[in-house]
Design a protein around this motif. Structure first.
Motif, mmCIF file in Angstrom:
data_model
loop_
_atom_site.group_PDB
_atom_site.id
_atom_site.type_symbol
_atom_site.label_atom_id
_atom_site.label_comp_id
_atom_site.label_asym_id
_atom_site.label_seq_id
_atom_site.Cartn_x
_atom_site.Cartn_y
_atom_site.Cartn_z
ATOM 1 N N THR A 87 58.457 46.659 33.557
ATOM 2 C CA THR A 87 58.028 48.061 33.436
ATOM 3 C C THR A 87 59.119 48.983 32.891
ATOM 4 N N SER A 88 60.411 48.560 32.977
ATOM 5 C CA SER A 88 61.413 49.520 32.497
ATOM 6 C C SER A 88 62.708 48.921 31.937
ATOM 7 N N ALA A 89 62.805 47.616 31.810
ATOM 8 C CA ALA A 89 64.071 47.048 31.325
ATOM 9 C C ALA A 89 64.020 46.797 29.806
ATOM 10 N N ARG A 90 65.160 46.339 29.267
ATOM 11 C CA ARG A 90 65.279 46.244 27.803
ATOM 12 C C ARG A 90 64.330 45.224 27.189
ATOM 13 N N ASN A 91 64.185 44.041 27.822
ATOM 14 C CA ASN A 91 63.310 43.016 27.221
ATOM 15 C C ASN A 91 61.886 43.541 27.071
ATOM 16 N N TRP A 92 61.424 44.275 28.082
ATOM 17 C CA TRP A 92 60.085 44.887 28.018
ATOM 18 C C TRP A 92 60.056 45.984 26.955
ATOM 19 N N ARG A 93 61.042 46.890 27.029
ATOM 20 C CA ARG A 93 61.014 48.073 26.142
ATOM 21 C C ARG A 93 61.018 47.668 24.663
ATOM 22 N N TYR A 94 61.864 46.688 24.334
ATOM 23 C CA TYR A 94 62.023 46.371 22.906
ATOM 24 C C TYR A 94 60.960 45.388 22.401
ATOM 25 N N SER A 95 60.351 44.613 23.293
ATOM 26 C CA SER A 95 59.238 43.782 22.808
ATOM 27 C C SER A 95 58.017 44.671 22.587
ATOM 28 N N LYS A 96 57.894 45.721 23.389
ATOM 29 C CA LYS A 96 56.810 46.698 23.181
ATOM 30 C C LYS A 96 57.013 47.376 21.818
ATOM 31 N N MET A 97 58.257 47.760 21.550
ATOM 32 C CA MET A 97 58.560 48.405 20.262
ATOM 33 C C MET A 97 58.256 47.467 19.097
ATOM 34 N N ALA A 98 58.621 46.176 19.269
ATOM 35 C CA ALA A 98 58.371 45.203 18.194
ATOM 36 C C ALA A 98 56.870 45.100 17.920
ATOM 37 N N ALA A 99 56.074 45.037 19.001
ATOM 38 C CA ALA A 99 54.611 44.920 18.829
ATOM 39 C C ALA A 99 54.051 46.193 18.194
ATOM 40 N N GLU A 100 54.543 47.328 18.610
ATOM 41 C CA GLU A 100 54.035 48.597 18.059
ATOM 42 C C GLU A 100 54.361 48.716 16.565
ATOM 43 N N ARG A 101 55.580 48.273 16.214
ATOM 44 C CA ARG A 101 55.988 48.432 14.812
ATOM 45 C C ARG A 101 55.578 47.249 13.934
ATOM 46 N N GLY A 102 55.120 46.174 14.577
ATOM 47 C CA GLY A 102 54.747 44.978 13.821
ATOM 48 C C GLY A 102 55.950 44.297 13.176
ATOM 49 N N VAL A 103 57.119 44.339 13.867
ATOM 50 C CA VAL A 103 58.302 43.643 13.346
ATOM 51 C C VAL A 103 58.769 42.617 14.372
ATOM 52 N N SER A 104 59.684 41.725 13.960
ATOM 53 C CA SER A 104 60.110 40.669 14.879
ATOM 54 C C SER A 104 61.100 41.232 15.905
ATOM 55 N N LEU A 105 61.185 40.517 17.034
ATOM 56 C CA LEU A 105 62.130 40.928 18.077
ATOM 57 C C LEU A 105 63.570 40.826 17.585
ATOM 58 N N HIS A 106 63.843 39.799 16.780
ATOM 59 C CA HIS A 106 65.201 39.637 16.239
ATOM 60 C C HIS A 106 65.591 40.874 15.435
ATOM 61 N N GLU A 107 64.627 41.360 14.656
ATOM 62 C CA GLU A 107 64.864 42.537 13.836
ATOM 63 C C GLU A 107 65.189 43.750 14.732
ATOM 64 N N ILE A 108 64.399 43.895 15.787
ATOM 65 C CA ILE A 108 64.609 45.023 16.716
ATOM 66 C C ILE A 108 65.980 44.900 17.383
ATOM 67 N N GLU A 109 66.358 43.672 17.778
ATOM 68 C CA GLU A 109 67.653 43.480 18.436
ATOM 69 C C GLU A 109 68.777 43.916 17.502
ATOM 70 N N LYS A 110 68.603 43.574 16.222
ATOM 71 C CA LYS A 110 69.643 43.918 15.234
ATOM 72 C C LYS A 110 69.714 45.425 14.993
ATOM 73 N N THR A 111 68.552 46.075 14.883
ATOM 74 C CA THR A 111 68.566 47.480 14.442
ATOM 75 C C THR A 111 68.646 48.487 15.584
ATOM 76 N N GLU A 112 68.198 48.123 16.783
ATOM 77 C CA GLU A 112 68.054 49.135 17.840
ATOM 78 C C GLU A 112 69.016 48.994 19.011
ATOM 79 N N LEU A 113 69.637 47.834 19.173
ATOM 80 C CA LEU A 113 70.339 47.602 20.442
ATOM 81 C C LEU A 113 71.849 47.866 20.428
#
Ligand SMILES: NC(=O)C1=CN([C@@H]2O[C@H](COP(=O)(O)OP(=O)(O)OC[C@H]3O[C@@H](n4cnc5c(N)ncnc54)[C@H](O)[C@@H]3O)[C@@H](O)[C@H]2O)C=CC1
Ligand SMILES: O=C(CO)COP(=O)(O)O
Length: 410
Positions: A331-357
Motif C-alpha cells: 500500500t505504500s512502499a517503493r515496489n508497490w509505488r513504482y510498479s503502479k507507475m510502470a503500469a500507469e505509464r505502460g513502461v517497464s519496471l527496469h525503465e522506471i527504476e532507471k529514471t525515477e529512483l
C-alpha cells in the motif's frame, strides 16, 4: 556449570555495511542507541558508503556557492553536514555516524556488523571483507531478498554466515525508512538464535552446560560454520543486547528465533507488492489487492513450509515481519509505488527504476527472477501462480488481467 570469568571490559564496536535509504536510517537509530548505551557499545558507528559523486542542489541548506554544481564525495557530505543528501535527504544524522568509503576499514575490529544494502550486492561485499572481520563478530542482516545458487535457495543471513564464518541473524518488519527516519512510530522483528558457544551462565561466565550443544542452520541441521565464541571480555551478544542496540521509542523491536520466517516473509512480500502496484495501475482497486495479498501470503507460507519445514514457525507471520510488512509494502512502499507507475505509464519496471529512483533499488524485480528460477529448476512453479504471474508481467509475457485466470488453474 558456569566457568568463572572476569566481567566484560571491552565494548562492542558497531558497523553498518550499507548507506542507502534504509541503511542510513538504521545507522541513525543505532547511533542514537550506542550513545545512550555507552556502557556496552562504543559510541561511534561506522557506516560503509558505496562512494559516489553527488551534486548538492541549490535549494539545500548545505549548498555552498563556492562549490556550486561541482560534485562532492558522498562520504564527505555525510561527515561534514551529517546528512546523507542522496539517499536520506533532510534528515539530520547524529555526528557519531561516521561515513567510511573503505569497506575493509569500516568493518575492521567491529564486533557487530549490520548488513543493510540491496541484496544483489551482498556477494561482492562478502568477498571483499572475508578475512578482514573479527572471527567472533556477530551479524544482523536488514536485507530483504534471497540468494539463489544453482537449485539452492539461501537466506541472506545464512549466506553471510557461511561467507564470513560468523553467526548472523535477521531484522525485518513493516518499515518505511523515511517514516522511521522522521521518528514516526512502528514495529520491527529481529530473529536471532544465540549460538550455544555464546551462552553465558551465572555472572556472565561461559555456560559450561552449553558444551556439546551444536549450532544449527536454517534447516535445523548442525551448521557447517565453525563459530568463534564472543570473547568473555565483551558483553554478551544476545536478545537483550540487540534490543538495546535497535529498540527506540519510535521503533519497537520484538525478538524472535525464527530466522526463516523473518527473512523469507521480508523477501517474498516484495513480489506481492509488485503485483499490487500492477493491479492498481491497471485500474483495479482494494478488493483485487486484498485477494492478491491473501494469495501472496499463502504462497509465502507454502514456500517456507516446502523448503524449510524443519524450522519455520507460522506465528512469525503475525509479527511485524509477516502480515504488517505485507500490508505496508502493498500500500505504500517503493515496489508497490513504482510498479503502479510502470503500469500507469505502460513502461517497464527496469525503465522506471532507471529514471525515477535516483540510485535506489526495487528488490522485487530481482527477487521475482531468482525465486522463479529456483521454483522452475524444481518443477514446482505451478504451485505458485501469483509469483508466476508477477514474473510474466515484469517480462511482458502476461497481462494483469491474466492474474485471475492463473489463480483458477490452481
Ligand atoms: N528503504 C526502505 O524503506 C527499506 C528497505 N529495506 C531493505 O533494505 C535493503 C537496503 O535498501 P536501501 O537502504 O533502501 O537501499 P537503496 O535502494 O536506498 O539504495 C541503494 C544502495 O545501493 C548502493 N549501491 C549501488 N551500487 C552498489 C554496488 N555496486 N555495491 C554496493 N552498493 C551499491 C547505493 O550506494 C545505495 O546505498 C534492501 O534489501 C531493502 O529491501 C528494508 C526495510 C525498509
Ligand atoms: O520493506 C519495506 C517496507 O517494510 C520497504 O519496501 P520497498 O523497498 O518496496 O520500499
Amino acid at each position: 556449570m558456569a566457568v568463572s570469568s572476569d566481567s566484560p571490559r571491552r565494548k562492542h564496536k558497531v558497523t553498518v555495511v550499507g548507506s542507502g535509504n534504509w541503511g542510513t536510517t538504521v545507522a541513525k537509530l543505532v547511533a542514537e542507541n550506542t550513545r545512550e548505551n555507552s556502557d556496552i557499545y562504543e559510541e561511534d558507528v561506522q557506516m560503509w558508503v558505496f562512494e559516489e559523486d553527488v551534486v548538492v542542489p541549490s535549494d539545500s541548506p548545505h549548498y555552498d556557492p563556492a562549490v556550486g554544481d561541482k560534485p562532492q564525495k558522498l562520504t564527505s557530505i555525510i561527515n561534514t553536514y551529517h546528512e546523507n543528501a542522496k539517499y536520506l535527504p533532510k534528515i539530520p544524522l547524529p555526528p557519531n555516524v561516521i561515513a567510511n568509503p573503505s569497506l575493509v576499514d569500516a568493518v575492521k575490529d567491529s564486533s557487530i556488523l549490520i548488513f543493510n544494502l540491496p541484496h544483489e550486492f551482498i556477494g561482492n561485499v562478502c568477498r571483499q571483507i572475508k578475512g578482514h572481520t573479527l572471527p567472533s563478530a556477530r551479524g544482523i542482516s536488514c536485507i530483504k531478498g534471497v540468494t539463489v545458487t544453482e537449485d539452492k535457495v539461501e537466506l541472506i543471513c545464512e549466506y553471510i554466515s557461511e561467507a564470513l564464518g560468523i553467526y548472523c541473524g535477521a531484522l525485518s518488519g513493516a518499515n518505511i525508512a523515511n517514516e522511521i527516519a522522521n521518528e514516526l512510530w512502528c514495529e520491527t522483528t529481529i530473529a536471532y538464535n544465540t549460538p550455544p558457544c555464546d551462552l553465558r551462565g551465572e555472572n556472565g561466565a561461559a555456560d559450561g552446560d552449553a558444551d556439546g550443544e551444536v549450532h544449527r542452520d536454517a534447516r535445523g541441521k548442525p551448521s557447517k560454520v565453525q563459530l568463534t565464541p564472543v570473547p568473555l571480555d565483551y558483553p554478551p551478544v544476545d536478545h537483550a543486547a540487540l534490543h538495546r542496540l535497535f529498540n527506540r521509542p519510535y521503533f519497537t523491536v520484538s525478538m524472535v528465533s525464527d530466522v526463516v520466517g523473518v527473512s523469507l516473509a521480508g523477501a517474498l512480500k516484495n513480489i506481492v507488492a509488485l503485483a499490487c502496484g500492477f493491479i492498481e495501475g491497471h485500474g483495479w482497486n482494494m478488493t483485487a489487492k486484498t485477494a492478491v495479498m491473501r494469495r501472496g501470503m499463502l504462497e509465502t507460507i507454502h514456500f517456507c513450509q516446502e523448503f524449510f519445514p524443519e524450522t519455520i514457525q507460522e506465528m512469525t507471520f503475525w509479527e511485524s515481519a509477516g502480515w504488517s510488512d505485507m500490508i505496508v509494502s502493498c500500500t505504500s512502499a517503493r515496489n508497490w509505488r513504482y510498479s503502479k507507475m510502470a503500469a500507469e505509464r505502460g513502461v517497464s519496471l527496469h525503465e522506471i527504476e532507471k529514471t525515477e529512483l535516483n540510485g535506489q533499488k526495487l528488490q522485487g524485480i530481482s527477487t521475482t527472477k531468482e525465486v522463479m528460477s529456483f521454483l522452475k529448476a524444481r518443477g514446482v512453479q505451478d504451485k505458485y501462480p501469483l509469483f508466476t504471474a508477477v514474473e510474466g508481467i515484469v517480462d511482458g509475457t502476461f497481462k494483469v488481467e491474466d492474474i485471475p485466470v492463473l489463480f483458477r488453474r490452481q
